[in-house]
Design a protein around this motif. Sequence first.
Motif, short mmCIF file in Angstrom:
data_model
loop_
_atom_site.label_atom_id
_atom_site.label_comp_id
_atom_site.label_asym_id
_atom_site.label_seq_id
_atom_site.Cartn_x
_atom_site.Cartn_y
_atom_site.Cartn_z
N VAL A 94 22.46 15.47 0.71
CA VAL A 94 22.83 16.82 0.92
C VAL A 94 23.02 17.75 -0.37
O VAL A 94 23.66 17.28 -1.25
CB VAL A 94 24.14 17.11 1.56
N PHE A 95 22.09 18.67 -0.42
CA PHE A 95 22.10 19.55 -1.70
C PHE A 95 22.26 20.97 -1.84
O PHE A 95 21.65 21.54 -0.54
CB PHE A 95 20.81 19.16 -2.38
N GLY A 96 22.75 21.59 -2.55
CA GLY A 96 23.19 22.92 -2.38
C GLY A 96 22.38 23.98 -3.65
O GLY A 96 22.42 23.36 -4.81
N GLU A 97 21.64 24.83 -3.51
CA GLU A 97 21.20 25.76 -4.20
C GLU A 97 21.94 27.34 -4.05
O GLU A 97 22.21 27.36 -2.72
CB GLU A 97 19.92 25.90 -4.30
N ASN A 98 21.91 28.11 -5.02
CA ASN A 98 22.42 29.42 -4.66
C ASN A 98 21.34 30.45 -4.96
O ASN A 98 21.77 31.65 -4.91
CB ASN A 98 23.71 29.79 -5.71
N LYS A 99 20.00 30.23 -5.28
CA LYS A 99 19.21 31.19 -5.65
C LYS A 99 17.91 30.80 -4.51
O LYS A 99 17.34 29.74 -4.56
CB LYS A 99 18.62 31.10 -6.99
N ILE A 117 15.60 15.57 2.64
CA ILE A 117 16.74 16.14 2.07
C ILE A 117 17.40 17.25 2.79
O ILE A 117 16.43 18.14 3.46
CB ILE A 117 16.34 16.75 0.74
N GLU A 118 18.58 17.49 3.10
CA GLU A 118 19.43 18.45 3.81
C GLU A 118 19.66 19.49 2.79
O GLU A 118 20.68 19.59 1.88
CB GLU A 118 20.54 18.17 4.39
N TRP A 119 19.11 20.87 2.95
CA TRP A 119 19.20 21.82 1.88
C TRP A 119 20.14 23.00 2.48
O TRP A 119 20.02 23.46 3.49
CB TRP A 119 17.85 22.68 1.46
N HIS A 120 21.46 23.11 1.45
CA HIS A 120 22.11 24.31 1.81
C HIS A 120 21.89 25.29 0.93
O HIS A 120 21.85 25.34 -0.43
CB HIS A 120 23.56 23.60 1.58
N GLY A 152 29.19 20.83 -8.23
CA GLY A 152 28.08 20.73 -9.09
C GLY A 152 28.45 20.24 -10.60
O GLY A 152 28.10 19.16 -10.65
N SER A 153 29.16 20.85 -11.57
CA SER A 153 29.39 20.31 -12.77
C SER A 153 29.88 19.08 -12.94
O SER A 153 29.59 18.29 -13.77
CB SER A 153 30.14 21.55 -13.42
N LEU A 154 30.74 18.74 -11.97
CA LEU A 154 31.41 17.44 -12.05
C LEU A 154 30.59 16.04 -11.99
O LEU A 154 30.59 15.19 -12.36
CB LEU A 154 32.66 17.20 -11.00
N ILE A 155 29.32 16.46 -11.39
CA ILE A 155 28.30 15.39 -11.02
C ILE A 155 27.07 15.65 -12.05
O ILE A 155 26.73 14.67 -12.65
CB ILE A 155 27.63 15.38 -9.69
N PHE A 156 26.78 16.93 -12.09
CA PHE A 156 25.44 17.29 -12.82
C PHE A 156 25.70 17.66 -14.48
O PHE A 156 24.79 17.77 -15.15
CB PHE A 156 24.52 18.20 -12.21
N GLY A 157 26.94 17.64 -14.72
CA GLY A 157 27.21 18.12 -16.01
C GLY A 157 27.39 19.79 -16.05
O GLY A 157 26.99 20.35 -15.19
N SER A 201 22.78 21.27 -7.15
CA SER A 201 21.97 21.37 -8.09
C SER A 201 21.72 22.48 -8.86
O SER A 201 20.38 22.37 -9.54
CB SER A 201 20.96 20.35 -7.55
N LYS A 202 22.09 23.43 -8.70
CA LYS A 202 21.47 24.93 -9.08
C LYS A 202 21.28 24.84 -10.70
O LYS A 202 22.14 24.18 -11.25
CB LYS A 202 22.47 25.99 -8.64
#
Length: 221
Positions: free
Chosen positions: A43-48, A63-66, A210-215, A25-26
Amino acid sequence: MSETKQKYLEFQKHIHADVILVAVSKTKPEADILELYEEGHRVFGENKVQDLAKKAGNLPKDIEWHMIGHLQTNKVKFIAPFVSLIHGVDSLKLLKTINKEAEKNNRIINCLIQVHIASEETKFGLDEDELKVFFEGVLKEGLNNIKITGLMGMSTFTDNFQQVREEFRKLKLIFEELKKDNSEFRDLSMGMSNDYSIAIEEGATMIRIGSLIFGARNYTN
Ligand SMILES: *Cc1c(COP(=O)(O)O)cnc(C)c1O
């Protein structure tokens, strides 16, 4: 129904139930995350680090944050209280810091070791020789507040899918080899929007989409 929800449901149909989908979801707003949450996704992932900490603070606690991005040692403390999996560990120094911060929070933090499988120089991760040294180091340290549950890798950014397949295949072999001495190994995190189907065919247990789901994102990360 919103476009994000539709894409998510469509995507879920195509992957096996035993592959863990990390919804990346970044750069996307909290409202987008809540849409998937309403569908039961956790299950959601962020990179920052900053975005991860902010979103985790504002959104539901189950929520499980990765953490999927490169992590600096001085920022571990901001996510140590809640993060459920750190994908990109690539040094003993970082692992030791995670262990220390996990201990302060009375937690055990699960980590994946990032392996360099791409031909690009820029991608983070350890190569095979470095992995060997790394795991020897881990044994000596006796870190009680981290658990290494597997590996993570990113393929070369190319439309040569045979090359991508070979890179994932190599990572799977390394995973199986290390699994013999690491009883906690279960996660093989490989595959993104453009190469997840190859990754699953080659043995991924976890994909980061990411983009395939959230655009498309407004800027690339
Ligand atoms: C952004 C990102 C992803 C998701 O990328 P998409 O191509 O949008 O699916 C996966 N893994 C990492 C490490 C990322 O930074």
